[in-house]
Design an enzyme around this catalytic site. Structure first.
Site, short mmCIF file in Angstrom:
data_model
loop_
_atom_site.label_atom_id
_atom_site.label_comp_id
_atom_site.label_asym_id
_atom_site.label_seq_id
_atom_site.Cartn_x
_atom_site.Cartn_y
_atom_site.Cartn_z
N LYS A 113 -8.43 -5.00 7.69
CA LYS A 113 -7.18 -4.34 7.33
C LYS A 113 -6.50 -5.21 6.28
CE LYS A 113 -3.27 -2.02 9.45
NZ LYS A 113 -2.17 -2.57 8.67
N ARG A 134 2.41 5.26 -0.77
CA ARG A 134 2.39 6.05 0.46
C ARG A 134 3.76 6.65 0.77
NH1 ARG A 134 1.86 6.09 6.35
NH2 ARG A 134 2.97 4.15 6.65
S1 IVH Z 1 -7.38 3.72 6.85
C1 IVH Z 1 -5.86 7.72 8.09
N1 IVH Z 1 -8.43 1.40 6.24
O1 IVH Z 1 -3.05 0.11 7.01
C2 IVH Z 1 -6.41 6.39 7.78
N2 IVH Z 1 -6.06 1.60 6.23
O2 IVH Z 1 -1.26 0.83 9.26
C3 IVH Z 1 -5.41 5.54 7.17
N3 IVH Z 1 -4.87 -0.44 5.55
O3 IVH Z 1 -1.30 2.74 5.52
C4 IVH Z 1 -5.75 4.30 6.62
N4 IVH Z 1 -6.67 -1.68 5.20
O4 IVH Z 1 -2.02 0.79 4.05
C5 IVH Z 1 -7.29 2.10 6.41
N5 IVH Z 1 -9.48 -0.59 5.68
C6 IVH Z 1 -8.37 0.10 5.84
C7 IVH Z 1 -7.09 -0.46 5.61
C8 IVH Z 1 -5.95 0.33 5.82
C9 IVH Z 1 -5.33 -1.64 5.17
C10 IVH Z 1 -3.44 -0.09 5.67
C11 IVH Z 1 -3.01 1.17 4.96
C12 IVH Z 1 -2.38 2.05 6.01
C13 IVH Z 1 -2.00 1.05 7.04
C14 IVH Z 1 -1.88 1.68 8.39
#
Ligand code: IVH
Length: 349
Positions: A113, A134
């Protein structure tokens, strides 16, 4: 070679050189060679502006934009993620997934993440046309196109792209840049320094002058798509591979896990290891791999039910400074004893 063909050749060569440098981290052209060719391209495009295309490497840094950033509605909402904080909660997430699906998903994809800002990139017939933050996820993202264009790991043109595609990912500031910029702000400008790379990235994307954003050397990892027409992708693993084929920078540390034990093992592995990475991560994201399964699970108003974020305990904690004792050593070395209400630390200067 006529100017038209030479311009096209240079545009392609320099675009490829940028890709090797910024995405693959494996440059093959020397800086000298690059600068020479870039200069030649600028001169030719100045003499023959009719051959400038928006995807030319010379077109990354545009004019200053006046006024506020326009609000844009997302084609498909940009959801947030639910959180889990320990192995039991990961298992509970998996049980819920299995129960709702009526079977075990064949795999999960675990990704880092990245601690940056989620950005949605719009491509029309392969051309990069818009970038939106976003915002609140549905309406209210801000149009930051001019600034996002300056991120050199983001392709301005996608080969063999569907008619329309939204590519989503994280814009972030690498540690080396964060350090360089803060040192510069402190030494030269006496300007306030940025608290962390995420704030620095956010500030950099909200500049009126794209030249400033360009000088901040942000980077981008792609990890999702929004609405698309004509792409046929069946799983998160396939999605990451096609983003790579489109020449996006995809974080290489994702793992396809067959079991929830493997998921937990991956999370444990990164808890310490993530500190060796050259960028901030604040957790791991666990995603059900199959798109059919993802669709069957659906979403709540806020989060997808097929994914969750494992959050590591925060490194930054708020505390109260109680006392500082300064000790001057024999050789003039200063040692500060800093007492905080949580713990104390020694700082040597
Ligand atoms: S998937 C519907 N993958 O985390 C799926 N998010 O707390 C949504 N983020 O708004 C996101 N690394 O800014 C995804 N490998 C990753 C990510 C990621 C960072 C962030 C993103 C999202 C937030 C959610």
């Amino acid at each position: 070679m006529n100017p038209k063909d030479r311009i096209k050749e240079l545009q392609q060569e320099l675009t490829h050189a940028q890709y090797l440098y910024y995405v693959k981290d494996a440059p093959t052209m020397s800086d000298f060679e690059y600068d020479k060719k870039y200069r030649e391209l600028v001169d030719l495009e100045t003499a023959y502006p009719e051959y400038i295309v928006p995807s030319s490497p010379t077109q990354r840094v545009g004019m200053k934009v006046e006024g506020s950033f326009e609000k844009v509605v997302h084609g498909r909402p940009m959801l947030s993620l639910s959180n889990v904080f320990n192995a039991d909660e990961v298992r509970a997430f998996a049980s819920r997934v299995e129960k709702e699906l009526g079977h075990k998903p064949s795999a999960y994809v675990v990704e880092l993440k990245i601690d940056g800002l989620a950005v949605n990139l719009h491509y029309e017939n392969g051309m990069f046309v818009r970038a939106v933050t976003r915002g609140d996820g549905r309406v209210g993202g801000e149009d930051v196109t001019a600034n996002v264009r300056t991120i050199k790991s983001i392709p301005l043109y996608l080969e063999n792209a569907p008619e329309f595609i939204e590519v989503r990912g994280e814009a972030y500031m690498p540690h080396s840049e964060f350090k360089r910029i803060n040192e510069e702000r402190d030494e030269e400008g006496g300007l306030p320094t940025f608290v962390n790379p995420r704030n620095a990235a956010a500030g950099s994307l909200r500049q009126q002058d794209p030249a400033i954003t360009a000088s901040r050397n942000l980077a981008f990892f792609a990890y999702a798509i929004g609405s698309e027409e004509g792409a046929s992708i069946h799983s998160q693993e396939e999605l990451l591979k096609s983003l790579e084929n489109f020449k996006f920078s995809v974080n290489p540390h994702y793992r396809v896990c067959q079991t929830i034990d493997e998921v937990i093992e991956t999370i444990n592995y990164w808890e310490e290891k993530r500190h060796d990475l050259p960028y901030d991560t604040d957790g791991m994201v666990i995603k059900v791999n199959s798109f059919d399964d993802q669709e069957a699970l659906g979403s709540t108003a806020k989060d997808p039910k097929w994914a969750t974020a494992y959050k590591y305990p925060p490194e930054e904690v708020e505390t109260i400074l109680k006392d500082i004792t300064i000790n001057v050593g024999r050789t003039g070395v200063l040692t500060l004893l800093v007492s905080l209400n949580l713990y104390s630390c020694l700082v040597q200067m």
